[in-house]
Design a protein around this motif. Structure first.
Motif, short mmCIF file in Angstrom:
data_model
loop_
_atom_site.label_atom_id
_atom_site.label_comp_id
_atom_site.label_asym_id
_atom_site.label_seq_id
_atom_site.Cartn_x
_atom_site.Cartn_y
_atom_site.Cartn_z
N ARG A 132 0.83 -1.21 0.00
CA ARG A 132 0.00 0.00 0.00
C ARG A 132 0.87 1.26 0.00
O ARG A 132 0.64 2.20 -0.75
N ARG A 133 1.87 1.27 0.86
CA ARG A 133 2.72 2.45 1.01
C ARG A 133 3.50 2.77 -0.26
O ARG A 133 3.53 3.91 -0.73
N GLY A 185 0.07 3.51 -9.32
CA GLY A 185 -0.36 4.35 -8.20
C GLY A 185 -1.72 4.01 -7.65
O GLY A 185 -2.50 4.92 -7.34
N ARG A 186 -2.02 2.71 -7.47
CA ARG A 186 -3.31 2.29 -6.91
C ARG A 186 -3.08 1.53 -5.60
O ARG A 186 -3.01 0.30 -5.58
N PRO A 187 -2.94 2.27 -4.49
CA PRO A 187 -2.57 1.63 -3.21
C PRO A 187 -3.57 0.59 -2.72
O PRO A 187 -3.17 -0.45 -2.18
N ASP A 188 -4.87 0.85 -2.86
CA ASP A 188 -5.86 -0.13 -2.39
C ASP A 188 -5.76 -1.44 -3.18
O ASP A 188 -5.83 -2.54 -2.61
N ALA A 207 2.88 2.03 -3.26
CA ALA A 207 2.01 2.43 -4.37
C ALA A 207 1.63 3.91 -4.29
O ALA A 207 1.15 4.47 -5.28
N THR A 208 1.82 4.53 -3.13
CA THR A 208 1.51 5.97 -2.98
C THR A 208 2.71 6.84 -3.33
O THR A 208 2.59 8.07 -3.37
N MET A 209 3.86 6.22 -3.56
CA MET A 209 5.10 6.98 -3.70
C MET A 209 5.38 7.35 -5.15
O MET A 209 4.96 6.66 -6.07
N ASP A 210 6.09 8.45 -5.31
CA ASP A 210 6.51 8.91 -6.63
C ASP A 210 7.88 8.31 -6.92
O ASP A 210 8.92 8.90 -6.66
#
Length: 287
Positions: free
Chosen positions: A170-171, A262-265, A173-176
């Motif tokens: 999850r984490r 970029g799809r954390p869920d 996937a939120t990162m650039d």
């Protein structure tokens, strides 16, 4: 034979025919086949080794980290360890401590030192099997597997792994992520998909630890590595099923694609499904 990630049935021959889609958002043109494997091993080894050792029991801590890197396959059978000077810097200990730790592991038959232009300290391969064929993996990882599996609680290990790896997916996937990181992640997945079953565990470990490394939290990589050693010890006690590896490849692709887009869920859900497959296999075989 041993089992690995995932649990759904599938065509035993399907793994060899999986396609090679381009990485989401990554440019793979011109990348040689297998490129990045050495780069990945160096990156992950550094993540595990570059932590200041405790001043008390520095020898024991150094042995632990060297063993961990070997058991996880970051330095594979027949491969060379970094030079003593480099290891001392990475570990934050003296060269004497590194030399003493290497000497102890060499005396126990797990490492061997060679002189000359291509010399250094190398991981010893497993002894010959009963049928006269060379063993797979290293003598060190072979010797530790039983101890790891017998001393760790299966349920505790599975619960800890779920918390760490689902959160990691999850984490990240939120990162650039940088272009280089994105490319390395996709190529690591592609390499895993192409390896022979006998080498699957090592490359599977690389992929899972790389996700933690990309988060940028050194202590996370440490925790992931510790729980991975425990999981591998349990997996060494059950059969490896080729249809299971096919399913794992599909799940890995969903995880990596969700991270890169970029799809954390979705990344967390795909990782949870992936780990659930392993849990079912382990509970089924080990009770």
């Amino acid at each position: 034979m041993r089992a690995d990630e995932g649990s759904a049935p599938g065509d035993p021959d399907a793994r060899a025919s999986v396609g090679d889609p381009a990485a989401p958002g990554a440019d793979t043109e011109g990348v040689p086949e297998g490129a990045g494997d050495d780069e990945l091993s160096r990156l992950l080894s550094s993540a595990l080794l570059e932590r200041p050792a405790v001043t008390v029991n520095a020898f024991e801590e150094t042995v632990h980290r060297l063993v961990q890197s070997v058991q996880l396959g970051l330095v594979g059978p027949g491969e060379r360890l970094p030079a003593e000077r480099e290891l001392a810097t990475m570990l934050g200990v003296s060269r004497d401590t590194v030399r003493e730790a290497i000497g102890a592991l060499a005396s126990a038959g797990h490492l061997v030192s060679r002189r000359g232009r291509y010399g250094g300290t190398f991981v010893v391969r497993r002894p010959m099997a009963a049928d006269g064929t060379p063993g797979q993996g290293s003598s060190l990882s072979q010797g530790l597997a039983t101890g790891q599996a017998s001393t760790a609680s299966l349920e505790d290990t599975l619960a800890l792994r779920s918390v760490l790896e689902v959160g990691t997916a999850r984490r990240v996937a939120t990162m650039d992520l940088t272009a280089a990181d994105r490319d390395l992640l996709w190529r690591t997945h592609e390499t895993l998909r192409a390896v022979e079953p006998a080498d699957y565990r090592r490359h599977d470990t690389h992929l899972h630890l790389l996700l933690g490394q990309l988060v940028g939290a050194p202590q996370l990589v440490t925790q992931l590595a510790d729980v991975r050693m425990r999981i591998n010890a349990y997996l060494d006690r059950i059969p490896l099923l080729v249809p299971n590896l096919v399913h794992s490849d599909e799940q890995h692709e969903r995880i990596v694609t969700a991270v890169l887009t970029g799809r954390p869920d979705d990344a967390a859900a795909a990782m949870a499904e992936h780990l659930d497959g392993t849990e079912k296999l382990l509970r089924g075989f080990l009770g």
